[in-house]
Design a protein around this motif. Structure first.
Motif, PDB file in Angstrom:
ATOM      1  N   THR A   1       0.833  -1.195   0.000  1.00  0.00           N
ATOM      2  CA  THR A   1       0.000   0.000   0.000  1.00  0.00           C
ATOM      3  C   THR A   1       0.870   1.249   0.000  1.00  0.00           C
ATOM      4  O   THR A   1       2.095   1.165   0.180  1.00  0.00           O
ATOM      5  CB  THR A   1      -0.971   0.010   1.198  1.00  0.00           C
ATOM      6  OG1 THR A   1      -1.875   1.122   1.068  1.00  0.00           O
ATOM      7  CG2 THR A   1      -0.224   0.099   2.515  1.00  0.00           C
TER       8      THR A   1
ATOM      9  N   GLU B   1      -1.048   6.199   3.599  1.00  0.00           N
ATOM     10  CA  GLU B   1      -2.340   5.979   4.220  1.00  0.00           C
ATOM     11  C   GLU B   1      -2.982   7.250   4.756  1.00  0.00           C
ATOM     12  O   GLU B   1      -3.995   7.183   5.457  1.00  0.00           O
ATOM     13  CB  GLU B   1      -2.237   4.888   5.286  1.00  0.00           C
ATOM     14  CG  GLU B   1      -1.922   3.536   4.663  1.00  0.00           C
ATOM     15  CD  GLU B   1      -2.228   2.350   5.550  1.00  0.00           C
ATOM     16  OE1 GLU B   1      -2.229   2.512   6.785  1.00  0.00           O
ATOM     17  OE2 GLU B   1      -2.471   1.263   4.989  1.00  0.00           O
TER      18      GLU B   1
ATOM     19  N   ARG C   1      -6.538   3.632   2.769  1.00  0.00           N
ATOM     20  CA  ARG C   1      -7.128   3.045   3.980  1.00  0.00           C
ATOM     21  C   ARG C   1      -8.280   2.111   3.622  1.00  0.00           C
ATOM     22  O   ARG C   1      -8.408   1.014   4.181  1.00  0.00           O
ATOM     23  CB  ARG C   1      -7.606   4.156   4.919  1.00  0.00           C
ATOM     24  CG  ARG C   1      -6.498   5.077   5.390  1.00  0.00           C
ATOM     25  CD  ARG C   1      -6.940   5.926   6.574  1.00  0.00           C
ATOM     26  NE  ARG C   1      -8.108   6.762   6.276  1.00  0.00           N
ATOM     27  CZ  ARG C   1      -8.050   7.977   5.750  1.00  0.00           C
ATOM     28  NH1 ARG C   1      -6.879   8.491   5.395  1.00  0.00           N
ATOM     29  NH2 ARG C   1      -9.156   8.686   5.541  1.00  0.00           N
TER      30      ARG C   1
ATOM     31  N   ARG D   1      -7.047  -1.155   2.097  1.00  0.00           N
ATOM     32  CA  ARG D   1      -6.525  -2.054   3.142  1.00  0.00           C
ATOM     33  C   ARG D   1      -7.674  -2.724   3.883  1.00  0.00           C
ATOM     34  O   ARG D   1      -7.592  -3.914   4.206  1.00  0.00           O
ATOM     35  CB  ARG D   1      -5.641  -1.273   4.104  1.00  0.00           C
ATOM     36  CG  ARG D   1      -4.986  -2.162   5.159  1.00  0.00           C
ATOM     37  CD  ARG D   1      -3.883  -1.446   5.874  1.00  0.00           C
ATOM     38  NE  ARG D   1      -3.168  -2.318   6.796  1.00  0.00           N
ATOM     39  CZ  ARG D   1      -2.038  -1.979   7.410  1.00  0.00           C
ATOM     40  NH1 ARG D   1      -1.497  -0.794   7.202  1.00  0.00           N
ATOM     41  NH2 ARG D   1      -1.430  -2.828   8.226  1.00  0.00           N
TER      42      ARG D   1
END
Length: 330
Positions: free
Chosen positions: A185, A188, A194, A197
């Protein structure tokens, strides 16, 4: 050096008033066909060019839309700009992209100057961590969020369902028999990172697979180099993953390059899935299996929503559809 012709010169050449020339150029009031022809002929003969700043002062409109972007280098944003620019151009506006990749700390002091520039409205693609301050700096300009948005906010936005898209991607890998699935990723601070995820975790848990912290790499950016470095970290794990899901195509392609250099064949030794479906995903070898975002449509929708705001309307939020594009990397 030859001086530029003035609007006064155009009016004299056409034998009309300055106000009439302005009406023809700006389309503010109707004029007769004969008058319009005389003004257009004078404009052509003198090679007159409208001064957009002068027009802004006289009309209160610049016909410029500002697009705040986090990274010019990412091809994902380039496709969004393409869609927004097409809609803006058709409506008689110019789209002005601004790269805010480094707008943190002391750089934010210059942000009000940028947002307060001669633009009629803002399309925002940058993280929403400080949305209130940025909107305040925009001094009340109409504002639309694209991809990034604040849930529950009154700011119009267009996006996809990032959480569901990531769930679909990981579920596809699970359906292919993978149980150790790595996750790469980016930054964030972004809502999309986010939510993707969350989708990754949700798909694993639904399949009875506990998320493994050692299989999650947070890079901080979306570069090819970051994807390669993350893949190297995953190769160093005692039990490396048999598949990797990256939150962008650039990260995924960087990971494939690392795996290839390490002698790991994609997809025979490790499968790789990306996200976005940027143009290079189709021509890269092996072709990248990815989650396709309607990038051009996202940009077009954002521009349409901003134009609606400028017209006094209140557009509703829009969620566009994603899809899986299956190629050779999985």
């Amino acid at each position: 050096m030859r001086s530029k012709p003035s609007i006064e010169a155009v009016a004299r050449e056409a034998g009309v008033s300055i106000a009439t020339v302005s009406r023809v150029l700006n389309g503010t009031k109707p004029v007769s066909a004969a008058t319009r022809e005389r003004v257009e002929a004078a404009v052509s003969a003198l090679d007159y060019r409208v001064n957009p700043f002068g027009r802004s002062l006289s009309t209160g409109q610049s016909r410029i839309l500002l697009m705040l972007m986090p990274d010019f280098a990412n091809p994902y944003y380039a496709e969004i700009v393409r869609g927004a620019a097409a809609v803006s151009r058709q409506a008689g506006y110019t789209l002005l992209p601004a790269d805010l990749e480094a707008w943190t700390g002391t750089a934010d002091a210059s942000l009000p100057t940028l947002l307060g520039s001669l633009s009629d409205g803002v399309i925002n693609l940058v993280p929403m961590s400080d949305q209130a301050a940025r909107r305040e700096a925009a001094n009340g300009k109409p504002w639309v969020n694209c991809s990034e948005f604040m849930p529950g906010s009154d700011v119009p936005y267009v996006s996809i369902d990032h959480r569901q898209a990531a769930t679909d991607a990981v579920q596809y890998l699970i359906n292919k028999g993978h149980r150790r699935i790595g996750f790469i990723t980016s930054d964030e601070r972004f809502l999309y990172a986010r939510q993707r995820r969350e989708g990754y975790d949700a798909a694993l848990l639904r399949a009875g697979l506990a998320p493994a912290p050692e299989l999650v790499c947070v890079t901080g950016d979306n570069s090819y180099a970051a994807g390669s470095q993350a893949a190297a970290s995953l190769l160093a794990v005692v039990d490396p993953p048999s598949a990797v899901f990256a939150v962008s195509d650039t990260l995924a392609i960087g990971a494939i390059k690392c795996f290839s250099k390490a002698g790991r064949r994609v997809p025979h030794d490790v499968a790789v899935m990306g996200f976005d479906d940027v143009p290079i995903a189709d021509i890269f070898e092996p072709g990248l299996t990815t989650v396709a975002q309607p990038m051009v449509e996202l940009g077009a929708a954002a521009a349409e929503m901003l134009l609606a705001l400028l017209d006094g309307q209140r557009p509703a939020p829009r969620i566009l559809q994603h899809r899986l594009v299956l190629r050779e990397s999985v």
